[in-house]
Scaffold this motif. Structure first.
Motif, short mmCIF file in Angstrom:
data_model
loop_
_atom_site.label_atom_id
_atom_site.label_comp_id
_atom_site.label_asym_id
_atom_site.label_seq_id
_atom_site.Cartn_x
_atom_site.Cartn_y
_atom_site.Cartn_z
N ASN A 1 0.84 -1.20 0.00
CA ASN A 1 0.00 0.00 0.00
C ASN A 1 0.88 1.25 0.00
N LYS A 2 0.39 2.29 -0.64
CA LYS A 2 1.14 3.54 -0.67
C LYS A 2 0.19 4.71 -0.44
N GLU A 3 0.73 5.78 0.09
CA GLU A 3 -0.07 6.97 0.38
C GLU A 3 -0.50 7.65 -0.93
N GLN A 4 -1.73 8.15 -0.92
CA GLN A 4 -2.27 8.83 -2.09
C GLN A 4 -2.55 10.29 -1.77
N GLU A 5 -2.07 11.17 -2.61
CA GLU A 5 -2.30 12.60 -2.41
C GLU A 5 -3.42 13.06 -3.35
N VAL A 6 -4.64 12.76 -2.96
CA VAL A 6 -5.82 13.12 -3.75
C VAL A 6 -6.79 13.87 -2.86
N GLU A 7 -7.30 14.99 -3.33
CA GLU A 7 -8.15 15.84 -2.50
C GLU A 7 -9.63 15.50 -2.61
N ASP A 8 -10.03 14.75 -3.63
CA ASP A 8 -11.44 14.43 -3.83
C ASP A 8 -11.92 13.51 -2.71
N GLU A 9 -12.79 14.01 -1.86
CA GLU A 9 -13.27 13.26 -0.70
C GLU A 9 -14.34 12.23 -1.05
N ASP A 10 -14.76 12.17 -2.32
CA ASP A 10 -15.79 11.22 -2.73
C ASP A 10 -15.21 9.96 -3.37
N LEU A 11 -13.89 9.86 -3.45
CA LEU A 11 -13.27 8.67 -4.01
C LEU A 11 -13.31 7.52 -3.00
N ASP A 12 -13.40 6.31 -3.51
CA ASP A 12 -13.63 5.14 -2.65
C ASP A 12 -12.63 5.00 -1.51
N PHE A 13 -11.33 5.04 -1.81
CA PHE A 13 -10.34 4.81 -0.76
C PHE A 13 -10.34 5.94 0.27
N ARG A 14 -10.64 7.18 -0.19
CA ARG A 14 -10.66 8.31 0.74
C ARG A 14 -11.86 8.21 1.69
N VAL A 15 -13.01 7.82 1.15
CA VAL A 15 -14.20 7.62 1.98
C VAL A 15 -13.95 6.53 3.02
N LEU A 16 -13.29 5.45 2.60
CA LEU A 16 -12.98 4.35 3.51
C LEU A 16 -12.02 4.80 4.61
N GLU A 17 -10.99 5.55 4.23
CA GLU A 17 -10.03 6.05 5.21
C GLU A 17 -10.68 6.98 6.22
N ASN A 18 -11.71 7.69 5.80
CA ASN A 18 -12.41 8.63 6.68
C ASN A 18 -13.42 7.95 7.60
N GLY A 19 -13.51 6.63 7.54
CA GLY A 19 -14.33 5.89 8.48
C GLY A 19 -15.74 5.56 8.01
N PHE A 20 -16.05 5.82 6.74
CA PHE A 20 -17.37 5.49 6.20
C PHE A 20 -17.34 4.10 5.57
N VAL A 21 -18.53 3.51 5.43
CA VAL A 21 -18.68 2.31 4.60
C VAL A 21 -18.82 2.80 3.17
N ALA A 22 -17.83 2.53 2.35
CA ALA A 22 -17.81 3.02 0.97
C ALA A 22 -18.59 2.09 0.06
N VAL A 23 -19.56 2.62 -0.65
CA VAL A 23 -20.37 1.84 -1.59
C VAL A 23 -20.13 2.39 -2.99
N THR A 24 -19.48 1.59 -3.83
CA THR A 24 -19.16 2.03 -5.19
C THR A 24 -20.01 1.25 -6.18
N PRO A 25 -20.91 1.93 -6.91
CA PRO A 25 -21.72 1.24 -7.93
C PRO A 25 -20.85 0.87 -9.13
N LEU A 26 -20.97 -0.35 -9.58
CA LEU A 26 -20.23 -0.82 -10.75
C LEU A 26 -21.21 -1.29 -11.81
N SER A 27 -20.86 -1.05 -13.05
CA SER A 27 -21.73 -1.44 -14.17
C SER A 27 -20.93 -2.23 -15.18
#
Length: 400
Positions: free
Chosen positions: A349-375
């Motif tokens: 694993n490596k640190e990611q410098e991304v500011e978008d708080e709606d991305l899956d890994f960022r939501v997960l790191e912030n303590g939410f259950v991340a739900v990503t719809p896939l098609s």
């Protein structure tokens, strides 16, 4: 995780059991020429491989003798995973769904860990499906990938039905965010269901080797159960988002989560690190395999009477391992002109410098259950994302 292979026994358990049956059948009965009565013959011909499982028990009965008798009024739910049929994530998930008594639960999962198998299928090899029982549920352990498991069930070859209401893949040990979805076997199992027109959910726990423990899987099931119930209820009503699979990522401490949040797939991925392995280590393995080769060939001859297809497949796999480890020439002699190197792959694993708080890994790191719809279609992902964003709050509100 432990595999179904018996410790200190370097032969596959299915092959061992087949050989035992052959040897027993060749033991002369009452001075006769190795004959056996019809009952013994029938048992031999219908016997299935059975390996001892800490979380499952073999069951060689047909579909009519399933431990959980099918109730036509209950929706059918298929459970698969990538960590193997013995994984605690699968066991806790099955147990929770069975205890509710609302669904006909069935299981089909890999015999061994296929966490990074991606969307691979098994071609040009025989796939073995061994019946088992998990918490009173009819199950099959398959010698293939999660995609093999789902595809085999949907073909109608294993159960008396061929299309469940929902496929749930998980719970996987480790995150499947971002580009890791392409490596992930648990996501691939759910994706295979989606490709075949069956709604699906994949679930992963953000496992940390220095802090997570087995009971976290049970907590992850508790957190996700309302979402699974809501999905089943709304699929029956026809209001679940169409052409959609949900990839659910549960934070490291499941019970302290901040709620469910719909996310966008990120570009995050683990770093693939290849480490050189000492050639001496593999030469030792080569010597051991060389000593086993003649014995394996003798066993293969006997096993034709019991399970030719299964034994031949295992022996073929054994031969392939010999070729890889020994790297022999055409006549079985070492080829000095060839250079052989050995490597092992680690995913870091490596640190990611991304500011978008709606991305899956960022939501997960912030303590939410991340739900990503896939098609299955890239053209409708934005529409599905909006559809799921509208569905989850109302669905979970009804569940509560």
């Amino acid at each position: 995780m432990t595999t179904s292979a018996v410790k200190n026994n370097f032969l596959p358990p299915g092959l061992v059991s087949n050989l035992q049956q052959v040897l027993l059948s060749r033991n002369p009965a009452g001075g006769g020429g190795g004959g056996r009565d019809d009952g013994e013959s029938s048992k031999l011909n219908t016997r299935e491989d059975d390996s001892a499982k800490p979380t499952s028990s073999s069951n060689g009965g047909d579909a009519s003798s399933e431990p959980n008798c099918d109730d036509g009024s209950k929706p059918i739910v298929l459970i698969t995973n990538s960590d193997s049929i013995e994984s605690p994530g699968l066991s806790y998930l099955v147990d929770a769904l069975v205890k509710q008594g609302l669904y006909n639960v069935h299981v089909c999962a890999p015999q061994s860990d296929k966490s990074t198998s991606g969307h691979s299928v098994t071609l040009r090899e025989t796939v073995e499906a061994v019946s088992a029982e998990i918490n009173g549920v009819r199950a099959y352990e398959v010698s293939g990938t999660p995609v093999d498991c789902v595809s085999l069930v949907l073909s109608g070859a294993l159960f008396s039905w061929s299309k469940p209401l929902l496929v749930i893949s998980g719970i996987n040990r480790g995150s499947s965010c971002g580009h890791n979805m392409f490596y992930s076997g648990v996501v691939a199992g759910a994706r295979e269901a989606l490709i075949n027109g069956v709604p699906s959910i994949s679930i992963s726990l953000n496992w940390k080797s220095d802090g997570s423990e087995e009971r976290d899987f049970k907590d992850a099931v508790t957190v996700c159960l309302p979402l699974m119930n809501a999905a089943i209820r709304d699929i029956e009503k026809g209001v679940f988002p169409k052409n959609c699979s949900l990839n659910v990522e549960v934070p490291t401490s499941p019970l302290t989560n901040k709620g469910f949040k719909v996310t966008k797939p990120s570009l995050w991925r683990s770093t693939l690190s290849w480490q050189a392995v000492s050639a001496t280590r593999n030469q030792a393995a080569s010597r051991f395999m060389g000593n086993q080769q003649n014995l394996g060939l003798q066993f293969a001859q006997l096993s034709r009477d019991a399970s030719a297809a299964g034994a031949a497949r295992r022996l073929t796999t054994q031969r392939k391992n010999i070729e890889i480890v020994e790297s022999v020439g055409v006549a079985g002699k070492f080829d000095s002109k060839r250079t052989v190197k050995y490597f092992r792959l680690e995913m870091l694993n490596k640190e990611q410098e991304v500011e978008d708080e709606d991305l899956d890994f960022r939501v997960l790191e912030n303590g939410f259950v991340a739900v990503t719809p896939l098609s299955s279609s890239m053209h409708v992902e934005s529409e599905i994302n909006m559809s799921v964003s509208d569905w989850i709050p109302s669905a979970l509100q009804v569940e509560q």
